[in-house]
Design a protein around this motif. Structure first.
Motif, PDB file in Angstrom:
ATOM      1  N   GLY A 133      64.283  19.973  71.118  1.00 21.01           N
ATOM      2  CA  GLY A 133      63.355  20.611  72.044  1.00 21.01           C
ATOM      3  C   GLY A 133      63.229  22.115  71.867  1.00 21.01           C
ATOM      4  N   LYS A 134      63.929  22.677  70.884  1.00 20.65           N
ATOM      5  CA  LYS A 134      63.896  24.130  70.677  1.00 20.65           C
ATOM      6  C   LYS A 134      62.875  24.532  69.620  1.00 20.65           C
ATOM      7  N   LYS A 135      62.599  25.838  69.561  1.00 17.60           N
ATOM      8  CA  LYS A 135      61.650  26.402  68.605  1.00 17.60           C
ATOM      9  C   LYS A 135      62.403  27.278  67.603  1.00 17.60           C
ATOM     10  N   LEU A 136      62.328  26.887  66.331  1.00 14.51           N
ATOM     11  CA  LEU A 136      63.034  27.600  65.285  1.00 14.51           C
ATOM     12  C   LEU A 136      62.056  28.013  64.191  1.00 14.51           C
ATOM     13  N   ALA A 137      62.447  29.000  63.394  1.00 16.37           N
ATOM     14  CA  ALA A 137      61.549  29.497  62.356  1.00 16.37           C
ATOM     15  C   ALA A 137      62.296  29.824  61.073  1.00 16.37           C
ATOM     16  N   ALA A 138      61.553  29.812  59.982  1.00 12.24           N
ATOM     17  CA  ALA A 138      62.075  30.205  58.669  1.00 12.24           C
ATOM     18  C   ALA A 138      60.896  30.612  57.814  1.00 12.24           C
ATOM     19  N   SER A 158      63.807  15.136  63.910  1.00 14.43           N
ATOM     20  CA  SER A 158      62.642  15.385  63.078  1.00 14.43           C
ATOM     21  C   SER A 158      61.913  16.608  63.615  1.00 14.43           C
ATOM     22  N   GLU A 159      60.827  16.987  62.947  1.00 15.70           N
ATOM     23  CA  GLU A 159      60.049  18.136  63.409  1.00 15.70           C
ATOM     24  C   GLU A 159      59.297  17.818  64.699  1.00 15.70           C
ATOM     25  N   LYS A 160      59.337  16.552  65.131  1.00 15.71           N
ATOM     26  CA  LYS A 160      58.794  16.202  66.442  1.00 15.71           C
ATOM     27  C   LYS A 160      59.804  16.549  67.539  1.00 15.71           C
ATOM     28  N   ASP A 161      61.070  16.551  67.151  1.00 15.10           N
ATOM     29  CA  ASP A 161      62.135  16.870  68.106  1.00 15.10           C
ATOM     30  C   ASP A 161      62.419  18.371  68.174  1.00 15.10           C
ATOM     31  N   VAL A 162      62.252  19.027  67.023  1.00 15.37           N
ATOM     32  CA  VAL A 162      62.479  20.475  66.938  1.00 15.37           C
ATOM     33  C   VAL A 162      61.240  21.115  66.334  1.00 15.37           C
ATOM     34  N   GLN A 163      60.662  22.067  67.016  1.00 13.11           N
ATOM     35  CA  GLN A 163      59.492  22.761  66.488  1.00 13.11           C
ATOM     36  C   GLN A 163      59.928  23.770  65.432  1.00 13.11           C
ATOM     37  N   VAL A 164      59.406  23.617  64.228  1.00 11.08           N
ATOM     38  CA  VAL A 164      59.761  24.521  63.144  1.00 11.08           C
ATOM     39  C   VAL A 164      58.517  25.318  62.732  1.00 11.08           C
ATOM     40  N   ILE A 167      56.949  30.997  59.045  1.00  4.70           N
ATOM     41  CA  ILE A 167      56.312  32.312  59.136  1.00  4.70           C
ATOM     42  C   ILE A 167      57.163  33.340  58.389  1.00  4.70           C
ATOM     43  N   PRO A 168      56.541  34.413  57.897  1.00  5.92           N
ATOM     44  CA  PRO A 168      57.295  35.446  57.170  1.00  5.92           C
ATOM     45  C   PRO A 168      58.398  36.066  58.023  1.00  5.92           C
ATOM     46  N   GLN A 169      59.426  36.580  57.357  1.00  3.50           N
ATOM     47  CA  GLN A 169      60.573  37.123  58.086  1.00  3.50           C
ATOM     48  C   GLN A 169      60.229  38.229  59.082  1.00  3.50           C
ATOM     49  N   PRO A 170      59.341  39.179  58.757  1.00  2.15           N
ATOM     50  CA  PRO A 170      59.008  40.197  59.763  1.00  2.15           C
ATOM     51  C   PRO A 170      58.458  39.585  61.058  1.00  2.15           C
ATOM     52  N   GLU A 171      57.680  38.506  60.915  1.00  4.73           N
ATOM     53  CA  GLU A 171      57.140  37.830  62.095  1.00  4.73           C
ATOM     54  C   GLU A 171      58.229  37.067  62.844  1.00  4.73           C
ATOM     55  N   ILE A 172      59.206  36.562  62.102  1.00  2.66           N
ATOM     56  CA  ILE A 172      60.329  35.873  62.749  1.00  2.66           C
ATOM     57  C   ILE A 172      61.084  36.838  63.654  1.00  2.66           C
ATOM     58  N   GLY A 179      61.111  36.573  72.434  1.00  2.00           N
ATOM     59  CA  GLY A 179      61.545  35.354  73.105  1.00  2.00           C
ATOM     60  C   GLY A 179      60.634  34.177  72.847  1.00  2.00           C
ATOM     61  N   ASP A 180      59.737  34.296  71.872  1.00  2.13           N
ATOM     62  CA  ASP A 180      58.802  33.214  71.563  1.00  2.13           C
ATOM     63  C   ASP A 180      59.476  32.071  70.820  1.00  2.13           C
ATOM     64  N   ILE A 181      60.538  32.365  70.097  1.00  2.85           N
ATOM     65  CA  ILE A 181      61.298  31.332  69.392  1.00  2.85           C
ATOM     66  C   ILE A 181      62.761  31.424  69.804  1.00  2.85           C
ATOM     67  N   ASP A 182      63.475  30.339  69.594  1.00  5.20           N
ATOM     68  CA  ASP A 182      64.879  30.280  70.013  1.00  5.20           C
ATOM     69  C   ASP A 182      65.859  30.660  68.908  1.00  5.20           C
ATOM     70  N   GLY A 183      65.375  30.639  67.672  1.00  4.48           N
ATOM     71  CA  GLY A 183      66.254  30.992  66.570  1.00  4.48           C
ATOM     72  C   GLY A 183      65.522  31.049  65.256  1.00  4.48           C
ATOM     73  N   GLY A 184      66.188  31.616  64.260  1.00  2.00           N
ATOM     74  CA  GLY A 184      65.581  31.716  62.942  1.00  2.00           C
ATOM     75  C   GLY A 184      66.616  31.567  61.853  1.00  2.00           C
ATOM     76  N   PHE A 185      66.255  30.872  60.783  1.00  2.82           N
ATOM     77  CA  PHE A 185      67.113  30.752  59.603  1.00  2.82           C
ATOM     78  C   PHE A 185      66.643  31.830  58.642  1.00  2.82           C
ATOM     79  N   VAL A 186      67.453  32.862  58.422  1.00  3.05           N
ATOM     80  CA  VAL A 186      66.993  34.064  57.725  1.00  3.05           C
ATOM     81  C   VAL A 186      68.063  34.659  56.816  1.00  3.05           C
ATOM     82  N   TRP A 187      67.640  35.649  56.022  1.00  7.48           N
ATOM     83  CA  TRP A 187      68.543  36.460  55.215  1.00  7.48           C
ATOM     84  C   TRP A 187      68.325  37.922  55.613  1.00  7.48           C
TER      85      TRP A 187
END
Length: 341
Positions: A133-138, A158-164, A167-172, A179-187
């Motif tokens: 149910g969370k919103k994540l980005a990469a 699946s991506e139905k359970d977690v919104q992925v 988007i580019p890292q600066p936007e993440i 607070g638009d997303i709950d987390g990000g997988f980043v470097w």
């Protein structure tokens, strides 16, 4: 696929102070030019971008250009604008699956703690069990994007359970801070920024241990690699020198060092941030890279297997339409033999 189709496919996926001895071919190559694409990852060899050692050692006029993602770099290679680039294994697998002829000649790093899923304070996420149910980005088609999807799948979601969001890292960073997303997988530098208001939930190494290993590499357009083997050896030799310094002389890479200052100049951020980021890397020595476990061994090359496994996963996710029978043609240990340094 024709070149326009390839570029469209790639673009649509966006979503020391040490001395390096010049190679013997310096004079002969003095009139040659090459465009090299790099990203903001903290690497010891990035010092050589800032101080000109790559150009001195190879004898080439090098135009270094900074990009935000591997997908962008592969699109530039496909268009002919870039000949050499620093990329991750996921966009690498996607690009080659779409028909781009490139070769990895040096592995910059492998899955470690320099890439991670960071979750925001107040997001309600304290463990992997809380991701539903969370919103994540990469970044689109990045190794982080691949590992985030692989992580979700490993949890039975699946991506139905977690919104992925791809988007580019600066936007993440901006979305995370709003607070638009709950987390990000980043470097880095995004990793450092997200950690200011959150915590690391899982690292790239953790996901690799679950069965989805990744790597970052220097790749060259195959035609360029075939016609300029001495350049690749000289380039790899410079990286070897800086990696050896980092392994043996820790003081030369501390926050107050000239190397850390040069990294900040080339990549952004502060010397303190760059010095800290370097400590998160998992680096391979030239002999290990040249072994069958990674770039050597032809069909048995470990890096080729990772590319195929990644492509297979991306096809399952609908990110690529085809998986090639073999990815051995896209990796080579030639530049690691008899390095110039």
């Amino acid at each position: 696929m024709n070149i326009k189709g390839l570029i469209a496919g790639l673009t649509a996926g966006l979503t020391l102070g040490v001395a390096v001895v010049a190679a013997p071919f310096l004079a002969q190559a003095a009139d040659k030019k090459v465009v090299v694409a790099y990203q903001t990852d903290a690497l010891p060899s990035s010092v050589a971008i800032a101080n000109g050692e790559f150009a001195k050692a190879t004898g080439y006029d090098i135009d270094f250009r900074k990009f935000n993602s591997g997908a962008e770099i592969f699109a530039a290679i496909a268009s002919g604008d870039v000949q050499v680039g620093y990329v991750g294994s996921s966009p690498f697998a996607a690009a080659t699956s779409r028909g781009l002829a490139v070769k990895a000649f040096y592995l910059s790093s492998i899955s470690g703690i320099d890439e991670a899923l960071v979750v925001r304070d107040g997001s309600g996420i304290s463990s992997l069990d809380d991701l539903k149910g969370k919103k994540l980005a990469a970044a689109p088609v990045s190794t982080d994007h691949y590992q985030l999807l692989a992580l979700i799948k490993s949890l039975g979601l699946s991506e139905k359970d977690v919104q992925v969001f791809a988007i580019p890292q600066p936007e993440i960073v901006a979305s995370y801070n709003r607070g638009d997303i709950d987390g990000g997988f980043v470097w880095d530098p995004a990793l450092t920024e997200l950690k200011k208001k959150g915590k690391v939930l899982v690292t790239s190494k953790d996901v690799a241990d679950k069965g989805a290993p990744t790597f970052s590499a220097w790749v060259a357009a195959s035609k360029f690699a075939d016609e300029n083997p001495a350049f690749l050896k000289g380039f790899a030799g410079v990286i070897n020198t800086y990696y050896a310094s980092f392994a043996k002389d820790k003081k030369a890479w501390e926050a107050d060092s000239e190397n850390a200052k040069l990294l900040a100049k080339a990549l952004g951020g502060t010397p303190e941030q760059q010095a800290a980021a370097l400590k998160n890397l998992t680096l391979l020595t030239p002999d290990v890279q040249a072994s069958e476990a990674w770039l050597g061994g032809g069909e048995k090359a470990g890096a080729a297997k990772i590319l195929k496994d990644t492509a297979t996963f991306l096809k399952e996710q609908g990110k690529v339409s085809e998986v090639l029978p073999s990815y051995a043609a896209f990796v080579t240990a030639d530049a690691l033999s008899n390095p110039s340094n």
